[in-house]
Motif scaffolding. Structure first.
Motif, PDB file in Angstrom:
ATOM      1  N   LEU A  14       0.000  -2.197  -8.085  1.00  0.00           N
ATOM      2  CA  LEU A  14       1.088  -2.426  -7.127  1.00  0.00           C
ATOM      3  C   LEU A  14       2.422  -1.847  -7.576  1.00  0.00           C
ATOM      4  O   LEU A  14       3.391  -1.847  -6.821  1.00  0.00           O
ATOM      5  CB  LEU A  14       1.254  -3.940  -6.884  1.00  0.00           C
ATOM      6  CG  LEU A  14       0.126  -4.628  -6.138  1.00  0.00           C
ATOM      7  CD1 LEU A  14       0.256  -6.143  -6.249  1.00  0.00           C
ATOM      8  CD2 LEU A  14       0.114  -4.196  -4.675  1.00  0.00           C
ATOM      9  N   GLY A  15       2.480  -1.364  -8.817  1.00  0.00           N
ATOM     10  CA  GLY A  15       3.726  -0.801  -9.346  1.00  0.00           C
ATOM     11  C   GLY A  15       4.793  -1.852  -9.586  1.00  0.00           C
ATOM     12  O   GLY A  15       5.980  -1.602  -9.374  1.00  0.00           O
ATOM     13  N   ALA A 140      -4.381  -7.983  -5.011  1.00  0.00           N
ATOM     14  CA  ALA A 140      -3.356  -7.106  -4.418  1.00  0.00           C
ATOM     15  C   ALA A 140      -3.233  -7.372  -2.917  1.00  0.00           C
ATOM     16  O   ALA A 140      -2.126  -7.380  -2.369  1.00  0.00           O
ATOM     17  CB  ALA A 140      -3.698  -5.639  -4.678  1.00  0.00           C
ATOM     18  N   THR A 141      -4.369  -7.619  -2.267  1.00  0.00           N
ATOM     19  CA  THR A 141      -4.349  -7.962  -0.840  1.00  0.00           C
ATOM     20  C   THR A 141      -3.567  -9.254  -0.622  1.00  0.00           C
ATOM     21  O   THR A 141      -2.669  -9.319   0.221  1.00  0.00           O
ATOM     22  CB  THR A 141      -5.789  -8.135  -0.309  1.00  0.00           C
ATOM     23  OG1 THR A 141      -6.517  -6.924  -0.514  1.00  0.00           O
ATOM     24  CG2 THR A 141      -5.796  -8.503   1.162  1.00  0.00           C
ATOM     25  N   GLU A 142      -3.896 -10.277  -1.395  1.00  0.00           N
ATOM     26  CA  GLU A 142      -3.234 -11.577  -1.250  1.00  0.00           C
ATOM     27  C   GLU A 142      -1.742 -11.477  -1.587  1.00  0.00           C
ATOM     28  O   GLU A 142      -0.904 -12.049  -0.881  1.00  0.00           O
ATOM     29  CB  GLU A 142      -3.901 -12.625  -2.147  1.00  0.00           C
ATOM     30  CG  GLU A 142      -5.333 -12.943  -1.781  1.00  0.00           C
ATOM     31  CD  GLU A 142      -5.479 -13.627  -0.434  1.00  0.00           C
ATOM     32  OE1 GLU A 142      -4.498 -14.236   0.061  1.00  0.00           O
ATOM     33  OE2 GLU A 142      -6.571 -13.551   0.137  1.00  0.00           O
ATOM     34  N   TYR A 143      -1.408 -10.762  -2.653  1.00  0.00           N
ATOM     35  CA  TYR A 143      -0.006 -10.600  -3.043  1.00  0.00           C
ATOM     36  C   TYR A 143       0.782  -9.914  -1.926  1.00  0.00           C
ATOM     37  O   TYR A 143       1.890 -10.326  -1.592  1.00  0.00           O
ATOM     38  CB  TYR A 143       0.094  -9.786  -4.339  1.00  0.00           C
ATOM     39  CG  TYR A 143       1.519  -9.526  -4.764  1.00  0.00           C
ATOM     40  CD1 TYR A 143       2.181 -10.420  -5.588  1.00  0.00           C
ATOM     41  CD2 TYR A 143       2.206  -8.397  -4.333  1.00  0.00           C
ATOM     42  CE1 TYR A 143       3.493 -10.198  -5.968  1.00  0.00           C
ATOM     43  CE2 TYR A 143       3.511  -8.163  -4.700  1.00  0.00           C
ATOM     44  CZ  TYR A 143       4.157  -9.065  -5.521  1.00  0.00           C
ATOM     45  OH  TYR A 143       5.455  -8.838  -5.893  1.00  0.00           O
ATOM     46  N   SER A 144       0.200  -8.867  -1.357  1.00  0.00           N
ATOM     47  CA  SER A 144       0.871  -8.138  -0.275  1.00  0.00           C
ATOM     48  C   SER A 144       1.093  -9.040   0.932  1.00  0.00           C
ATOM     49  O   SER A 144       2.156  -8.999   1.563  1.00  0.00           O
ATOM     50  CB  SER A 144       0.057  -6.904   0.127  1.00  0.00           C
ATOM     51  OG  SER A 144      -0.028  -6.001  -0.958  1.00  0.00           O
ATOM     52  N   GLY A 148       4.743 -10.369   2.603  1.00  0.00           N
ATOM     53  CA  GLY A 148       5.049  -9.897   3.951  1.00  0.00           C
ATOM     54  C   GLY A 148       4.809  -8.416   4.171  1.00  0.00           C
ATOM     55  O   GLY A 148       5.283  -7.845   5.150  1.00  0.00           O
ATOM     56  N   GLN A 149       4.058  -7.792   3.294  1.00  0.00           N
ATOM     57  CA  GLN A 149       3.765  -6.357   3.389  1.00  0.00           C
ATOM     58  C   GLN A 149       2.394  -6.179   4.052  1.00  0.00           C
ATOM     59  O   GLN A 149       1.399  -5.863   3.403  1.00  0.00           O
ATOM     60  CB  GLN A 149       3.782  -5.725   1.998  1.00  0.00           C
ATOM     61  CG  GLN A 149       5.084  -5.931   1.271  1.00  0.00           C
ATOM     62  CD  GLN A 149       4.963  -5.657  -0.220  1.00  0.00           C
ATOM     63  OE1 GLN A 149       3.873  -5.598  -0.776  1.00  0.00           O
ATOM     64  NE2 GLN A 149       6.101  -5.500  -0.874  1.00  0.00           N
ATOM     65  N   THR A 150       2.356  -6.347   5.359  1.00  0.00           N
ATOM     66  CA  THR A 150       1.067  -6.357   6.055  1.00  0.00           C
ATOM     67  C   THR A 150       0.360  -5.009   6.049  1.00  0.00           C
ATOM     68  O   THR A 150      -0.869  -4.960   5.968  1.00  0.00           O
ATOM     69  CB  THR A 150       1.226  -6.854   7.498  1.00  0.00           C
ATOM     70  OG1 THR A 150       2.214  -6.068   8.148  1.00  0.00           O
ATOM     71  CG2 THR A 150       1.627  -8.319   7.538  1.00  0.00           C
ATOM     72  N   SER A 151       1.107  -3.906   6.125  1.00  0.00           N
ATOM     73  CA  SER A 151       0.429  -2.599   6.110  1.00  0.00           C
ATOM     74  C   SER A 151      -0.183  -2.332   4.734  1.00  0.00           C
ATOM     75  O   SER A 151      -1.287  -1.793   4.642  1.00  0.00           O
ATOM     76  CB  SER A 151       1.382  -1.476   6.518  1.00  0.00           C
ATOM     77  OG  SER A 151       2.462  -1.392   5.620  1.00  0.00           O
ATOM     78  N   GLN A 154      -3.364  -4.413   4.458  1.00  0.00           N
ATOM     79  CA  GLN A 154      -4.511  -3.796   5.136  1.00  0.00           C
ATOM     80  C   GLN A 154      -5.158  -2.736   4.253  1.00  0.00           C
ATOM     81  O   GLN A 154      -6.381  -2.645   4.166  1.00  0.00           O
ATOM     82  CB  GLN A 154      -4.089  -3.183   6.467  1.00  0.00           C
ATOM     83  CG  GLN A 154      -3.795  -4.201   7.531  1.00  0.00           C
ATOM     84  CD  GLN A 154      -3.309  -3.564   8.819  1.00  0.00           C
ATOM     85  OE1 GLN A 154      -2.700  -2.495   8.821  1.00  0.00           O
ATOM     86  NE2 GLN A 154      -3.573  -4.237   9.935  1.00  0.00           N
ATOM     87  N   MET A 155      -4.342  -1.924   3.599  1.00  0.00           N
ATOM     88  CA  MET A 155      -4.876  -0.887   2.713  1.00  0.00           C
ATOM     89  C   MET A 155      -5.648  -1.518   1.543  1.00  0.00           C
ATOM     90  O   MET A 155      -6.770  -1.119   1.240  1.00  0.00           O
ATOM     91  CB  MET A 155      -3.753  -0.011   2.168  1.00  0.00           C
ATOM     92  CG  MET A 155      -4.254   1.032   1.187  1.00  0.00           C
ATOM     93  SD  MET A 155      -2.990   1.722   0.109  1.00  0.00           S
ATOM     94  CE  MET A 155      -2.443   0.334  -0.830  1.00  0.00           C
ATOM     95  N   TRP A 156      -5.033  -2.523   0.890  1.00  0.00           N
ATOM     96  CA  TRP A 156      -5.696  -3.162  -0.246  1.00  0.00           C
ATOM     97  C   TRP A 156      -6.937  -3.907   0.197  1.00  0.00           C
ATOM     98  O   TRP A 156      -7.943  -3.931  -0.515  1.00  0.00           O
ATOM     99  CB  TRP A 156      -4.740  -4.094  -0.987  1.00  0.00           C
ATOM    100  CG  TRP A 156      -3.676  -3.369  -1.735  1.00  0.00           C
ATOM    101  CD1 TRP A 156      -2.332  -3.414  -1.507  1.00  0.00           C
ATOM    102  CD2 TRP A 156      -3.857  -2.461  -2.830  1.00  0.00           C
ATOM    103  NE1 TRP A 156      -1.673  -2.587  -2.383  1.00  0.00           N
ATOM    104  CE2 TRP A 156      -2.586  -2.000  -3.211  1.00  0.00           C
ATOM    105  CE3 TRP A 156      -4.967  -1.998  -3.519  1.00  0.00           C
ATOM    106  CZ2 TRP A 156      -2.397  -1.099  -4.255  1.00  0.00           C
ATOM    107  CZ3 TRP A 156      -4.777  -1.092  -4.567  1.00  0.00           C
ATOM    108  CH2 TRP A 156      -3.514  -0.657  -4.918  1.00  0.00           C
TER     109      TRP A 156
END
Length: 184
Positions: A14-15, A140-144, A148-151, A154-156
């Motif tokens: 996630l950087g 990473a999906t859960e963290y995003s 609030g980083q929904t896009s 979706q990628m993760w």
């Protein structure tokens, strides 16, 4: 595999690492706490839906013919079977216990909820069963989502689902297919 390994891999993907004055890579405490929760959510999903954690425990059932869920060593999420003297017993799942048709010593095989994730703790699976990358993608999906980083979520999530599918194919590949008769 340690919980910290999953957190660090996820933070790298996630950087989230930054460098301090001495050039050390550091992770903000708020990010570490979110990632710890995300790893816990991912482990819970994998245990419930894909790779259950199984245990077997012996109980001495009293006259009320019940086993309270609180009496289990680990928190059960599904009871697979109850045996007494090698014979399977019927049981009914109640809101707070299992109702059996008899008393005495029984052996219960059940799937359980993974223990609460903690820094310095271990993940409940070996890396050969549930790879680090699968857990990191799920976290990473859960963290995003938490951020609030929904896009990004979706990628993760796409990567997570693809990695889960590969993992499950690998786990199921150990089944032996019988040789064809004409192959000798």
């Amino acid at each position: 595999m340690l919980t910290e390994d999953v957190i660090n891999e996820c933070a790298r993907m996630l950087g989230l690492f930054s460098e301090n004055e001495s050039g050390e890579k550091i992770l903000e405490e708020s990010d570490r706490e979110k990632l710890l929760a995300a790893v816990g959510y991912t482990a819970d999903e994998i245990a419930r839906d894909y790779v259950p954690l199984i245990s077997e425990q012996t109980f001495d059932v009293k006259e009320d013919k019940r086993i309270k869920y609180g009496d289990f060593e680990r928190e059960p999420i599904a009871v697979l079977r109850v045996k007494r003297g090698g014979a399977n017993l019927t049981f009914e799942r109640l809101y707070d216990s299992l109702q059996l048709g008899c008393s005495g010593t029984v052996k219960v095989k059940y799937a359980f909820k993974p223990p609460q994730t903690a820094l310095g703790g271990e993940m409940p699976w070996k890396d050969s069963v549930v790879p680090l990358r699968v857990l990191a993608y799920g976290a990473a999906t859960e963290y995003s989502l938490m951020s609030g980083q929904t896009s990004d979520a979706q990628m993760w999530d796409k990567r997570y689902r693809d990695a889960l599918e590969r993992m499950l194919l690998h786990l199921n590949s150990g089944r032996k297919t019988p040789r064809r008769r004409w192959l000798g």
